[in-house]
Motif scaffolding. Sequence first.
Motif, PDB file in Angstrom:
ATOM      1  N   ALA A  70       0.833  -1.212   0.000  1.00  0.00           N
ATOM      2  CA  ALA A  70       0.000   0.000   0.000  1.00  0.00           C
ATOM      3  C   ALA A  70       0.863   1.256   0.000  1.00  0.00           C
ATOM      4  O   ALA A  70       0.588   2.207  -0.743  1.00  0.00           O
ATOM      5  N   ALA A  71       1.905   1.271   0.814  1.00  0.00           N
ATOM      6  CA  ALA A  71       2.787   2.438   0.863  1.00  0.00           C
ATOM      7  C   ALA A  71       3.533   2.623  -0.453  1.00  0.00           C
ATOM      8  O   ALA A  71       3.673   3.739  -0.952  1.00  0.00           O
ATOM      9  N   GLU A  72       3.999   1.518  -1.035  1.00  0.00           N
ATOM     10  CA  GLU A  72       4.704   1.612  -2.308  1.00  0.00           C
ATOM     11  C   GLU A  72       3.776   2.095  -3.413  1.00  0.00           C
ATOM     12  O   GLU A  72       4.169   2.892  -4.265  1.00  0.00           O
ATOM     13  N   SER A  73       2.549   1.653  -3.404  1.00  0.00           N
ATOM     14  CA  SER A  73       1.571   2.093  -4.391  1.00  0.00           C
ATOM     15  C   SER A  73       1.314   3.593  -4.258  1.00  0.00           C
ATOM     16  O   SER A  73       1.279   4.318  -5.251  1.00  0.00           O
ATOM     17  N   PHE A  74       1.128   4.065  -3.029  1.00  0.00           N
ATOM     18  CA  PHE A  74       0.901   5.493  -2.788  1.00  0.00           C
ATOM     19  C   PHE A  74       2.076   6.319  -3.301  1.00  0.00           C
ATOM     20  O   PHE A  74       1.895   7.321  -4.003  1.00  0.00           O
ATOM     21  N   ILE A 102      -1.867  16.183  -1.412  1.00  0.00           N
ATOM     22  CA  ILE A 102      -2.409  14.996  -0.738  1.00  0.00           C
ATOM     23  C   ILE A 102      -3.721  15.341  -0.031  1.00  0.00           C
ATOM     24  O   ILE A 102      -4.719  14.628  -0.169  1.00  0.00           O
ATOM     25  N   ALA A 103      -3.727  16.450   0.715  1.00  0.00           N
ATOM     26  CA  ALA A 103      -4.910  16.817   1.497  1.00  0.00           C
ATOM     27  C   ALA A 103      -6.066  17.302   0.618  1.00  0.00           C
ATOM     28  O   ALA A 103      -7.227  16.977   0.879  1.00  0.00           O
ATOM     29  N   ASP A 104      -5.754  18.078  -0.434  1.00  0.00           N
ATOM     30  CA  ASP A 104      -6.815  18.692  -1.234  1.00  0.00           C
ATOM     31  C   ASP A 104      -7.267  17.868  -2.440  1.00  0.00           C
ATOM     32  O   ASP A 104      -8.366  18.055  -2.932  1.00  0.00           O
ATOM     33  N   PHE A 105      -6.419  16.985  -2.941  1.00  0.00           N
ATOM     34  CA  PHE A 105      -6.804  16.204  -4.118  1.00  0.00           C
ATOM     35  C   PHE A 105      -6.809  14.708  -3.854  1.00  0.00           C
ATOM     36  O   PHE A 105      -7.823  14.040  -4.019  1.00  0.00           O
ATOM     37  N   TYR A 106      -5.667  14.175  -3.428  1.00  0.00           N
ATOM     38  CA  TYR A 106      -5.525  12.719  -3.304  1.00  0.00           C
ATOM     39  C   TYR A 106      -6.562  12.136  -2.344  1.00  0.00           C
ATOM     40  O   TYR A 106      -7.175  11.120  -2.642  1.00  0.00           O
ATOM     41  N   ASN A 107      -6.753  12.762  -1.202  1.00  0.00           N
ATOM     42  CA  ASN A 107      -7.679  12.222  -0.202  1.00  0.00           C
ATOM     43  C   ASN A 107      -9.135  12.598  -0.437  1.00  0.00           C
ATOM     44  O   ASN A 107     -10.030  11.949   0.084  1.00  0.00           O
ATOM     45  N   THR A 108      -9.388  13.657  -1.206  1.00  0.00           N
ATOM     46  CA  THR A 108     -10.768  14.137  -1.320  1.00  0.00           C
ATOM     47  C   THR A 108     -11.402  13.921  -2.692  1.00  0.00           C
ATOM     48  O   THR A 108     -12.623  13.784  -2.785  1.00  0.00           O
ATOM     49  N   GLY A 116     -13.314   0.933  -3.968  1.00  0.00           N
ATOM     50  CA  GLY A 116     -14.513   0.838  -4.791  1.00  0.00           C
ATOM     51  C   GLY A 116     -14.725   2.043  -5.689  1.00  0.00           C
ATOM     52  O   GLY A 116     -15.858   2.411  -5.980  1.00  0.00           O
ATOM     53  N   GLY A 117     -13.654   2.697  -6.107  1.00  0.00           N
ATOM     54  CA  GLY A 117     -13.757   3.853  -6.989  1.00  0.00           C
ATOM     55  C   GLY A 117     -14.146   5.140  -6.290  1.00  0.00           C
ATOM     56  O   GLY A 117     -14.538   6.106  -6.931  1.00  0.00           O
ATOM     57  N   LYS A 118     -14.029   5.159  -4.980  1.00  0.00           N
ATOM     58  CA  LYS A 118     -14.376   6.357  -4.208  1.00  0.00           C
ATOM     59  C   LYS A 118     -13.109   6.998  -3.637  1.00  0.00           C
ATOM     60  O   LYS A 118     -12.137   6.320  -3.355  1.00  0.00           O
ATOM     61  N   PRO A 119     -13.130   8.315  -3.427  1.00  0.00           N
ATOM     62  CA  PRO A 119     -12.001   8.957  -2.749  1.00  0.00           C
ATOM     63  C   PRO A 119     -11.924   8.476  -1.296  1.00  0.00           C
ATOM     64  O   PRO A 119     -12.950   8.113  -0.707  1.00  0.00           O
ATOM     65  N   PHE A 123     -14.951   7.221   1.234  1.00  0.00           N
ATOM     66  CA  PHE A 123     -14.931   5.827   1.662  1.00  0.00           C
ATOM     67  C   PHE A 123     -14.936   5.732   3.189  1.00  0.00           C
ATOM     68  O   PHE A 123     -15.689   4.939   3.769  1.00  0.00           O
ATOM     69  N   GLU A 124     -14.125   6.554   3.850  1.00  0.00           N
ATOM     70  CA  GLU A 124     -14.096   6.581   5.323  1.00  0.00           C
ATOM     71  C   GLU A 124     -15.453   6.981   5.893  1.00  0.00           C
ATOM     72  O   GLU A 124     -15.905   6.413   6.881  1.00  0.00           O
TER      73      GLU A 124
END
Length: 141
Positions: A70-74, A102-108, A116-119, A123-124
């Motif tokens: 997971a970390a390597e993929s990120f 990361i905060a404004d695009f990757y996570n949101t 499942g194709g969700k940010p 998902f959280e």
Amino acid sequence: MMPRWSAPPCRWQSRPEAARSAASSSTRTAAAKADSRSRRNTSEAFQQLCGRWGVVQSMGRVGSALDNAAAESFHSVLKVEYIHRHTFATRAEARLKTATWIADFYNTKRRHSAAGGKPPVEFERIIQEARARTDQEGRAA
């Protein structure tokens, strides 16, 4: 145009005194014992620090290909989709803009196949709502 920031390459430096001291077997044995103690002390200090910060350590088996996937993929996504497409004047600018991405695009906004194709933020939210419903149903029963 400003130069692209990049980390300096890591270089191993040979130390002649270390090579000379490693020549005798008695010094090698002493060095191995000292190194073992040093690792143990460092490991204990690291575990205490993790405990203090509330970080749960994840230890996979030796040779497990999935341990760090997971970390390597990120990091791969971060490099391909952001770092390699931008130029930073300083390390501080690189850190700030990367954290903002990361905060404004990757996570949101960026959709993740593992979610499942969700940010991740959406998902959280879905997971938390499902847990809350399960807890309410458990209390009602």
